[in-house]
Design an enzyme around this catalytic site. Sequence first.
Site, PDB file in Angstrom:
ATOM      1  N   HIS A 110      42.800  94.868 -82.613  1.00  0.00           N
ATOM      2  CA  HIS A 110      41.537  94.266 -82.186  1.00  0.00           C
ATOM      3  C   HIS A 110      40.347  95.211 -82.396  1.00  0.00           C
ATOM      4  O   HIS A 110      39.314  95.053 -81.760  1.00  0.00           O
ATOM      5  CB  HIS A 110      41.632  93.835 -80.711  1.00  0.00           C
ATOM      6  CG  HIS A 110      42.617  92.731 -80.493  1.00  0.00           C
ATOM      7  ND1 HIS A 110      43.302  92.537 -79.309  1.00  0.00           N
ATOM      8  CD2 HIS A 110      43.054  91.743 -81.326  1.00  0.00           C
ATOM      9  CE1 HIS A 110      44.111  91.487 -79.434  1.00  0.00           C
ATOM     10  NE2 HIS A 110      43.985  90.997 -80.644  1.00  0.00           N
ATOM     11  N   CYS A 121      25.638  94.975 -93.324  1.00  0.00           N
ATOM     12  CA  CYS A 121      26.071  95.851 -94.425  1.00  0.00           C
ATOM     13  C   CYS A 121      27.406  96.536 -94.143  1.00  0.00           C
ATOM     14  O   CYS A 121      27.902  97.280 -94.981  1.00  0.00           O
ATOM     15  CB  CYS A 121      24.993  96.899 -94.732  1.00  0.00           C
ATOM     16  SG  CYS A 121      24.895  98.242 -93.522  1.00  0.00           S
ATOM     17  N   CYS A 143      20.896  98.249 -87.081  1.00  0.00           N
ATOM     18  CA  CYS A 143      21.496  99.155 -88.068  1.00  0.00           C
ATOM     19  C   CYS A 143      20.410 100.060 -88.652  1.00  0.00           C
ATOM     20  O   CYS A 143      19.361  99.588 -89.098  1.00  0.00           O
ATOM     21  CB  CYS A 143      22.152  98.344 -89.179  1.00  0.00           C
ATOM     22  SG  CYS A 143      22.750  99.340 -90.562  1.00  0.00           S
ATOM     23  N   SER A 185      50.906  90.976 -72.279  1.00  0.00           N
ATOM     24  CA  SER A 185      51.402  89.691 -71.785  1.00  0.00           C
ATOM     25  C   SER A 185      52.190  88.968 -72.883  1.00  0.00           C
ATOM     26  O   SER A 185      52.901  88.016 -72.607  1.00  0.00           O
ATOM     27  CB  SER A 185      50.230  88.809 -71.359  1.00  0.00           C
ATOM     28  OG  SER A 185      49.433  88.502 -72.500  1.00  0.00           O
ATOM     29  N   ASN A 209      56.633  95.384 -68.908  1.00  0.00           N
ATOM     30  CA  ASN A 209      55.443  94.671 -68.452  1.00  0.00           C
ATOM     31  C   ASN A 209      55.643  94.214 -67.012  1.00  0.00           C
ATOM     32  O   ASN A 209      56.747  93.851 -66.609  1.00  0.00           O
ATOM     33  CB  ASN A 209      55.180  93.456 -69.356  1.00  0.00           C
ATOM     34  CG  ASN A 209      53.766  92.926 -69.214  1.00  0.00           C
ATOM     35  OD1 ASN A 209      52.800  93.681 -69.359  1.00  0.00           O
ATOM     36  ND2 ASN A 209      53.628  91.654 -68.902  1.00  0.00           N
TER      37      ASN A 209
HETATM   38 ZN    ZN Z   1      23.440  97.548 -91.929  1.00  0.00          ZN
END
Ligand code: ZN
Length: 241
Positions: A110, A121, A143, A185, A209
């Site tokens: 992720h 870009c 950016c 999970s 878990n």
């Molecule tokens: Zn950029």
Amino acid sequence: MTMVAFLSGAGISTDSGIPDYRGPNGVWRKDPAAEKLVAYDAYMSDPEVRRRAWRIRLDGPVLRAEPNAAHRAIAALDRTPGFAVRVLTQNVDGLHQAGGMPPHKVLELHGTARAVVCTACQARSSMGDALERVRAGDADPACTACGGILKSATVMFGQRLDPDVLHRAVGIAKAAEVFVAVGSSLRVQPAASLAGIAAEHGARLVVVNAEPTPYDALAAEVVREPIRTALPTLLDRLAPS
Ligand code: ZN
């Protein structure tokens, strides 16, 4: 050489002070306003959503968090002669690498919250630098190369996983002799299906878990104890010191 793959989810990092954001019962899923902050379309179309997202990143625990005993146990197994370790993680906190895993052995399904990426870009830069600009008063920093919208280098809801990362993860699941799903999970696809792929290809599947998962029936071993103690014990059994 024993090939051991780990699929880690939010549960491995809760002891490091990072709550479960994205799981079925995670912070984001239970709060529609919070979920909007990580929904790609809302983030791209609404400057107010972005300003809120940056404020939350500023206060968030990820950049301050420290790896815990479970992260360090996995890295220690990787340093043990006779073991090849790979980590597939649903987490974006970078704590496996901070805990000693070489970065090239960690696949972040992720993405990572420790970097930002330009949506125009694709230039990447550090989250720390972007947060410095927010702290200095730029509520929605653009950016610096092209002026495009910046976002954290994570996979937001509505974005697909990087196909190359997923392809490599499937290859690792198929090759693993032991596949340990830890703190996940196993309900968020396609990451969760990696456990099934590993079992189908002959891996010994271990599920660590707190809650039952859809893959428990396939597992050779299911561990419900707290991860920070269960994982070091489990790995010590795998590689007695
Ligand atoms: Zn950029």
